[in-house]
Write an enzyme that holds these catalytic residues in place. Sequence first.
Site, PDB file in Angstrom:
ATOM      1  N   TYR A  27       0.840  -1.191   0.000  1.00 21.49           N
ATOM      2  CA  TYR A  27       0.000   0.000   0.000  1.00 21.49           C
ATOM      3  C   TYR A  27       0.878   1.246   0.000  1.00 21.49           C
ATOM      4  O   TYR A  27       2.091   1.177   0.206  1.00 21.49           O
ATOM      5  CB  TYR A  27      -0.903   0.028   1.240  1.00 21.49           C
ATOM      6  CG  TYR A  27      -0.174   0.524   2.466  1.00 21.49           C
ATOM      7  CD1 TYR A  27      -0.297   1.848   2.880  1.00 21.49           C
ATOM      8  CD2 TYR A  27       0.689  -0.309   3.181  1.00 21.49           C
ATOM      9  CE1 TYR A  27       0.399   2.317   3.984  1.00 21.49           C
ATOM     10  CE2 TYR A  27       1.379   0.158   4.273  1.00 21.49           C
ATOM     11  CZ  TYR A  27       1.235   1.462   4.674  1.00 21.49           C
ATOM     12  OH  TYR A  27       1.936   1.935   5.757  1.00 21.49           O
TER      13      TYR A  27
ATOM     14  N   LYS B 195       0.221   5.750   1.029  1.00 18.36           N
ATOM     15  CA  LYS B 195      -0.657   6.878   1.301  1.00 18.36           C
ATOM     16  C   LYS B 195      -0.083   8.107   0.617  1.00 18.36           C
ATOM     17  O   LYS B 195       1.129   8.317   0.628  1.00 18.36           O
ATOM     18  CB  LYS B 195      -0.782   7.141   2.802  1.00 18.36           C
ATOM     19  CG  LYS B 195      -1.607   6.111   3.526  1.00 18.36           C
ATOM     20  CD  LYS B 195      -1.801   6.468   4.980  1.00 18.36           C
ATOM     21  CE  LYS B 195      -2.614   5.402   5.703  1.00 18.36           C
ATOM     22  NZ  LYS B 195      -2.759   5.726   7.141  1.00 18.36           N
ATOM     23  N   GLU B 196      -0.985   8.889   0.012  1.00 19.20           N
ATOM     24  CA  GLU B 196      -0.603  10.123  -0.663  1.00 19.20           C
ATOM     25  C   GLU B 196      -1.390  11.283  -0.077  1.00 19.20           C
ATOM     26  O   GLU B 196      -2.546  11.111   0.318  1.00 19.20           O
ATOM     27  CB  GLU B 196      -0.946  10.069  -2.158  1.00 19.20           C
ATOM     28  CG  GLU B 196      -0.137   9.135  -2.974  1.00 19.20           C
ATOM     29  CD  GLU B 196      -0.482   9.231  -4.449  1.00 19.20           C
ATOM     30  OE1 GLU B 196       0.380   8.859  -5.241  1.00 19.20           O
ATOM     31  OE2 GLU B 196      -1.602   9.638  -4.811  1.00 19.20           O
TER      32      GLU B 196
ATOM     33  N   LYS C 111      -2.481  19.435 -10.459  1.00 19.50           N
ATOM     34  CA  LYS C 111      -2.656  18.772  -9.167  1.00 19.50           C
ATOM     35  C   LYS C 111      -1.346  18.071  -8.826  1.00 19.50           C
ATOM     36  O   LYS C 111      -0.734  17.441  -9.692  1.00 19.50           O
ATOM     37  CB  LYS C 111      -3.784  17.743  -9.261  1.00 19.50           C
ATOM     38  CG  LYS C 111      -3.944  16.863  -8.040  1.00 19.50           C
ATOM     39  CD  LYS C 111      -5.018  15.807  -8.305  1.00 19.50           C
ATOM     40  CE  LYS C 111      -5.174  14.836  -7.179  1.00 19.50           C
ATOM     41  NZ  LYS C 111      -6.210  13.831  -7.474  1.00 19.50           N
TER      42      LYS C 111
END
Length: 140
Positions: free
Chosen positions: A68, A70-71, A83
């Site tokens: 996994y 996370k951002e 973005k």
Amino acid sequence: MKGSVSCERAVEAPASAVWSTYRGLELAVVVNKLLSDVIGVVEPVEGDGGVGTIIKITFAPVMPGPGYMKEVFTKMDDEARVKETETVEGGFLALGFSLYRVRLEVLEKGEATSDCVIARPTIDQQIKNNTETNAKAIDD
């Protein structure tokens, strides 16, 4: 070691439609609906899709490496259609990167009324010293 890689793809759609898909959490919906078997599952952890939003991507079992990442959304410019996200946990950071940033730009191609735009993703990365072997595994 630092690096950056970018490419451009023509997308046959109006800039406003492409941007609305890339902009916030909409892309997560598309990934979950169409690509979950290949990429994995994207879920919001915090935020509403603007700057400061954190998402967790749990990779599909077919993906090698950490399970996994996370951002956090660090930049959202609706006027310029840009973005930026940075990995803050797992993913490439677990493989020895100290920075992994993705910038998505939606650029009008030719006339502003065109139904074709350029989508330009750019990845900026920095690898910690003595971890180049882990980073090389990504290229293989």
